[in-house]
Design a protein around this motif. Structure first.
Motif, PDB file in Angstrom:
ATOM      1  N   THR A   1      41.859  45.585  37.689  1.00 14.36           N
ATOM      2  CA  THR A   1      42.151  45.815  39.096  1.00 14.36           C
ATOM      3  C   THR A   1      42.229  47.318  39.369  1.00 14.36           C
ATOM      4  O   THR A   1      42.295  48.143  38.441  1.00 14.36           O
ATOM      5  N   LEU A   2      42.241  47.687  40.655  1.00 12.40           N
ATOM      6  CA  LEU A   2      42.359  49.100  41.027  1.00 12.40           C
ATOM      7  C   LEU A   2      43.656  49.720  40.497  1.00 12.40           C
ATOM      8  O   LEU A   2      43.617  50.817  39.919  1.00 12.40           O
ATOM      9  N   PRO A   3      44.835  49.050  40.656  1.00 11.77           N
ATOM     10  CA  PRO A   3      46.053  49.625  40.078  1.00 11.77           C
ATOM     11  C   PRO A   3      45.958  49.781  38.556  1.00 11.77           C
ATOM     12  O   PRO A   3      46.452  50.761  38.004  1.00 11.77           O
ATOM     13  N   GLY A   4      45.317  48.801  37.892  1.00 11.55           N
ATOM     14  CA  GLY A   4      45.172  48.888  36.441  1.00 11.55           C
ATOM     15  C   GLY A   4      44.348  50.086  36.020  1.00 11.55           C
ATOM     16  O   GLY A   4      44.702  50.817  35.084  1.00 11.55           O
ATOM     17  N   ARG A   5      43.236  50.320  36.727  1.00 15.25           N
ATOM     18  CA  ARG A   5      42.386  51.467  36.396  1.00 15.25           C
ATOM     19  C   ARG A   5      43.078  52.785  36.726  1.00 15.25           C
ATOM     20  O   ARG A   5      42.955  53.769  35.988  1.00 15.25           O
TER      21      ARG A   5
END
Length: 237
Positions: free
Chosen positions: A76-80
């Motif tokens: 996900t965007l937060p993960g990246r």
């Protein structure tokens, strides 16, 4: 975070893998909480007493970030974003072993604050993901609370290094070198609304941060932790 599973198209083996993966994810929240408690409760006094060097504490911090990446990073965007900021933060902490602190501390505090905030976001996402609320998920909410305190410690650090005498220590103006090792303690005293009075904010920005942190510290346990515990109790009936 594991992708959604279609129960009509899934094979028994896929369902079993999903259940196992969810159990590992839930337990990882407990591991993260224990690592954060060690970082908050054990390392600062050991550094101040002199039993552990500051660079050792930095390496422990980097190790904790690495474990966080392994546990919670996803596509996900937060993960990246977490992976990217964790890499920069880890690089700055390791560079600080060889470079003077003044050369990297501004960037270090900035990226650490962002990184801890994103990690808290991810931790809450995993805690509130579909599935049964259990002890591991309640501890995940505790981990997010601890990450809020650590993030604000870095924000207070930014204020202290950019504004002379932004904080009072025992009633006396304190410069950055005097106050920096105590800002983690000050952050959690503020977050939990203990307010011992040994460290007080003097600059308007420092006071604004203290008020925001205190509000979060009051509302978070009531709104989220209380709800999670009540849901877990209802599930057992």
């Amino acid at each position: 975070m594991p992708p959604p599973l279609n129960p009509l198209a899934a094979t028994p083996a896929a369902v079993w893998r999903r259940i196992t993966q969810q159990q590992v994810t839930d337990r990882s929240l407990t591991v993260l909480t224990l690592l954060l408690l060690a970082e908050i409760v054990l390392m600062p006094p050991l550094v101040e007493i002199g039993w552990v060097g500051r660079h050792v504490a930095d390496i422990v911090f980097v190790a904790g970030l690495s474990v966080g990446v392994w546990i919670l990073a996803d596509e996900t965007l937060p993960g990246r974003l977490f992976i990217g900021t964790a890499a920069v933060t880890a690089g700055l902490r390791l560079a600080n072993v060889w470079l003077p602190d003044a050369d990297v501390r501004q960037a270090d505090a900035s990226f650490a604050a962002i990184n801890l905030g994103v990690l808290g976001w991810l931790t809450l996402a995993y805690t509130l993901a579909p599935g049964r609320i259990n002890v591991h998920r309640v501890l995940g909410a505790v981990a997010a609370f601890l990450l809020i305190g650590l993030m604000f410690a870095q924000l207070h650090r930014l204020v202290a290094m950019n504004t002379e005498h932004a904080y009072l220590l025992l009633g006396q103006p304190a410069d950055y070198s005097t106050i920096v090792t105590k800002l983690g303690y000050y952050s959690f005293v503020t977050l939990t609304s203990l307010g011992y009075g040994d460290i007080t904010p003097l600059h308007p920005v420092a006071r604004a941060l203290a008020m925001l942190e205190a509000l979060i510290g009051v509302l978070y346990p009531v709104a989220l932790l209380g709800w999670l515990v009540s849901v877990m109790t209802l599930q057992k009936k």
